[in-house]
Scaffold this motif. Sequence first.
Motif, PDB file in Angstrom:
ATOM      1  N   VAL A  37       0.871  -1.181   0.000  1.00 24.77           N
ATOM      2  CA  VAL A  37       0.000   0.000   0.000  1.00 24.77           C
ATOM      3  C   VAL A  37       0.905   1.226   0.000  1.00 24.77           C
ATOM      4  O   VAL A  37       1.915   1.238   0.701  1.00 24.77           O
ATOM      5  N   GLN A  39       1.274   5.700   0.039  1.00 23.00           N
ATOM      6  CA  GLN A  39       0.625   6.941   0.478  1.00 23.00           C
ATOM      7  C   GLN A  39       1.484   8.117   0.042  1.00 23.00           C
ATOM      8  O   GLN A  39       2.580   8.324   0.576  1.00 23.00           O
ATOM      9  N   GLN A  43      -1.659  12.647   1.291  1.00 23.94           N
ATOM     10  CA  GLN A  43      -2.781  12.003   0.599  1.00 23.94           C
ATOM     11  C   GLN A  43      -3.236  10.740   1.318  1.00 23.94           C
ATOM     12  O   GLN A  43      -2.704  10.376   2.371  1.00 23.94           O
ATOM     13  N   GLY A  44      -4.222  10.066   0.717  1.00 23.36           N
ATOM     14  CA  GLY A  44      -4.767   8.860   1.300  1.00 23.36           C
ATOM     15  C   GLY A  44      -3.985   7.610   0.928  1.00 23.36           C
ATOM     16  O   GLY A  44      -2.900   7.668   0.350  1.00 23.36           O
ATOM     17  N   LEU A  45      -4.572   6.479   1.277  1.00 23.18           N
ATOM     18  CA  LEU A  45      -3.941   5.180   1.078  1.00 23.18           C
ATOM     19  C   LEU A  45      -4.345   4.592  -0.267  1.00 23.18           C
ATOM     20  O   LEU A  45      -5.500   4.702  -0.689  1.00 23.18           O
TER      21      LEU A  45
ATOM     22  N   TYR B  87      -9.643   5.644   8.086  1.00 17.96           N
ATOM     23  CA  TYR B  87      -9.933   5.211   6.721  1.00 17.96           C
ATOM     24  C   TYR B  87     -10.823   3.977   6.741  1.00 17.96           C
ATOM     25  O   TYR B  87     -10.584   3.050   7.526  1.00 17.96           O
ATOM     26  N   PHE B  94      -9.656   2.135  -0.701  1.00 20.30           N
ATOM     27  CA  PHE B  94      -9.771   2.856   0.560  1.00 20.30           C
ATOM     28  C   PHE B  94     -10.676   4.068   0.378  1.00 20.30           C
ATOM     29  O   PHE B  94     -10.721   4.671  -0.702  1.00 20.30           O
ATOM     30  N   GLY B  96     -11.559   8.047   1.370  1.00 16.83           N
ATOM     31  CA  GLY B  96     -10.679   9.199   1.316  1.00 16.83           C
ATOM     32  C   GLY B  96     -10.109   9.645   2.649  1.00 16.83           C
ATOM     33  O   GLY B  96      -9.200  10.482   2.698  1.00 16.83           O
TER      34      GLY B  96
END
Lengths: 122, 103
Positions: A37, A39, A43-45, B87, B94, B96
């Motif tokens: 994963v 990032q 920002q998000g995942l 999350y 995922f 946001g």
Amino acid sequence: QVQLVQSGAEVKKPGASVKVSCKASGYTFTGYYMHWVRQAPGQGLEWMGWINPNSGGTNYAQKFQGRVTMTRDTSISTAYMELSRLRSDDTAVYYCARDPPTVTLHWYFDLWGRGTLVTVSS
Amino acid sequence: DIQMTQSPSSLSASVGDRVTITCQASQDISNYLNWYQQKPGKAPKLLIYDASNLETGVPSRFSGSGSGTDFTFTISSLQPEDIATYYCQQRGTFGGGTKVEIK
């Protein structure tokens, strides 16, 4: 103890490749799928894919198909994620994350590495 | 691809408040929905799996509910150490994120 230890930060030029490692300890490496994963800063995942450490089978997110390769070395309980043709927007923290034990995927991640910062800059 | 819409994107609440975050899937995902907490500079931590199961060692003030397309994550009594981004996640997607701050 049960943990995932990732390799150190990398700085790469656009167009280059990077290979991040994730060494498992404290549990049977081949008994758990491993996901990657990432990032981007602030920002998000974003899920990139998984590898089955037992069989070596992989599944990649469509976005990364053709650029990512996930491998493993069972002799040293280590998973690898290699990303090629790097761009500036690949700058991110890359995490390995373990799926719980079973013969099939659970699709939740109960153990994470601390992350590896990859910076892509000319 | 299934889209996950998480809301709100941020919230501010007082210590002791009940905090609720929602996640909506673009199609029926049964109970395959997980929740993570991420503190600044740290890796995410699994809190809830399969919509409502509390991960071992996670405080009971955290809970999750829902099935199908609509899911809820709740902190029953917000604590200072709960300041983080949360999350939701369904397979390779995922939400946001929701940044939780203390008022």
